[in-house]
Design an enzyme around this catalytic site. Structure first.
Site, PDB file in Angstrom:
ATOM      1  N   ASN A  41      85.340  58.011  59.442  1.00  0.00           N
ATOM      2  CA  ASN A  41      85.941  56.678  59.510  1.00  0.00           C
ATOM      3  C   ASN A  41      85.808  56.055  60.899  1.00  0.00           C
ATOM      4  OD1 ASN A  41      86.752  57.015  56.846  1.00  0.00           O
ATOM      5  ND2 ASN A  41      88.860  57.538  57.367  1.00  0.00           N
ATOM      6  N   GLY A  50      95.077  54.466  61.068  1.00  0.00           N
ATOM      7  CA  GLY A  50      95.102  55.199  62.330  1.00  0.00           C
ATOM      8  C   GLY A  50      93.711  55.426  62.890  1.00  0.00           C
ATOM      9  N   ASP A  51      92.725  55.615  62.024  1.00  0.00           N
ATOM     10  CA  ASP A  51      91.344  55.786  62.477  1.00  0.00           C
ATOM     11  C   ASP A  51      90.801  54.471  63.034  1.00  0.00           C
ATOM     12  OD1 ASP A  51      91.400  58.437  61.570  1.00  0.00           O
ATOM     13  OD2 ASP A  51      90.732  57.848  59.572  1.00  0.00           O
ATOM     14  N   ALA A  52      91.121  53.360  62.352  1.00  0.00           N
ATOM     15  CA  ALA A  52      90.713  52.054  62.862  1.00  0.00           C
ATOM     16  C   ALA A  52      91.360  51.781  64.214  1.00  0.00           C
ATOM     17  CB  ALA A  52      91.084  50.960  61.856  1.00  0.00           C
TER      18      ALA A  52
END
Length: 302
Positions: A43, A241-243
């Protein structure tokens, strides 16, 4: 050669949108079903690629159909997959993401092939040629080997250990990390002595603590900054959270050395919160807004 190497989980996601998360012995209605690539390392790589960084992923998938689909999605997003290991006679890790009407997520998954990468599988030159290494949840010994190779080559390291932090010893990898991402629960696990001064407790590292809808804070040896986040109608918090991590790193890397005197951590925190908000407003874990998308969102807030 790539600018940013991400390392950790590469999954296949099955997202089920339901009217409500069921109670024990209860039942919920499935409103929609979606299948796509997932996993934190993948991601973040996709998000960085969407922001015009050359990104590559170190991870593993099975030699099954979903592994083929996961690899194809990454390649189509512009991510280098030359170090994505294919494990023979193994299933690609599949995560079932149950998303309720408020965008809250419950995750189910099989063990699969996503932690097949061992220290002996690492190509140190691939890491050493990058500008930055971002680690996500994986075998602790593999994370440590990757972080060591990066540090020896003068490559900066960030680490988002994820929800399995409580049950794994990531001490060696954390010792090599320059930037550490944690949510509130993970911060209580790792920083049980001093939640007020996490940078000091982690020996001068940059510590980013995500508070979900309440925004986030960043602590550095020179100061602490808090951003309240943005009002966003959450549709699906999967991958937010990955973004967030991708946005934080992208803003620092765009300015040069993420640890240098030109690093603007306050600006990076604002940008990261905008990325997280945009991700939560869309379905699925793979949201990759461009710099222009994020800047337009920020312009609309003021």
């Amino acid at each position: 050669m790539v600018e940013v190497v991400t390392a950790g989980h590469v999954n296949w996601d099955v997202t089920l949108r339901v009217d409500a998360l069921p109670e024990p012995d209860g039942e919920a209605r499935i409103d929609s079903q979606r299948r796509s690539g997932g996993g934190s390392a993948a991601n973040v790589a996709v998000a960085l690629s969407g922001m015009d960084f050359d990104a590559g992923v170190v991870g593993s998938v099975g030699d099954d159909e979903t592994g083929l689909l996961a690899r194809r999605e990454l390649r189509n997003a512009g991510v280098d997959c030359t170090h994505l290991l294919e494990v023979g006679d193994a299933e690609t890790t599949t995560k079932y993401l149950i998303v309720d009407a408020d965008g809250e997520v419950m995750v189910l998954g099989n063990e699969g092939a996503n932690e097949a990468v061992a220290p002996g599988d690492i190509d140190s030159e691939y890491v050493a040629d990058a500008r930055h290494l971002h680690l996500t949840s994986q075998r602790p010994e593999t994370a440590a080997a990757l972080a060591s190779a990066a540090t020896e080559a003068g490559v900066s390291v960030s680490f988002d250990p994820g929800r399995r932090l409580e049950e794994r010893d990531f001490g060696e990898a954390l010792a090599y990390s320059d930037v550490v991402f944690l949510n509130d629960r993970e911060a209580k696990t790792l920083l049980d002595d001093d939640l007020e001064n996490p940078s000091s407790e982690l020996h001068g590292r940059v510590v980013v603590i995500k508070h979900g809808a309440e925004g986030a804070r960043v602590d550095t040896p020179d100061g602490s900054y808090h951003h309240p986040g943005f009002d966003a109608e959450a549709v699906d918090t999967t991958g937010a959270g990955d973004a967030f991590a991708a946005g934080f790193l992208a803003m620092l890397l765009r300015r040069g050395d993420p640890l240098g005197p030109e690093a603007d951590y306050e600006r990076a925190l604002e940008f990261a919160n905008a990325c997280g908000a945009l991700a939560a407003m869309e379905e699925g874990a793979r949201t990759a807004p461009s710099f222009e998308d994020v800047e337009a969102f920020l312009d609309g807030q003021f």
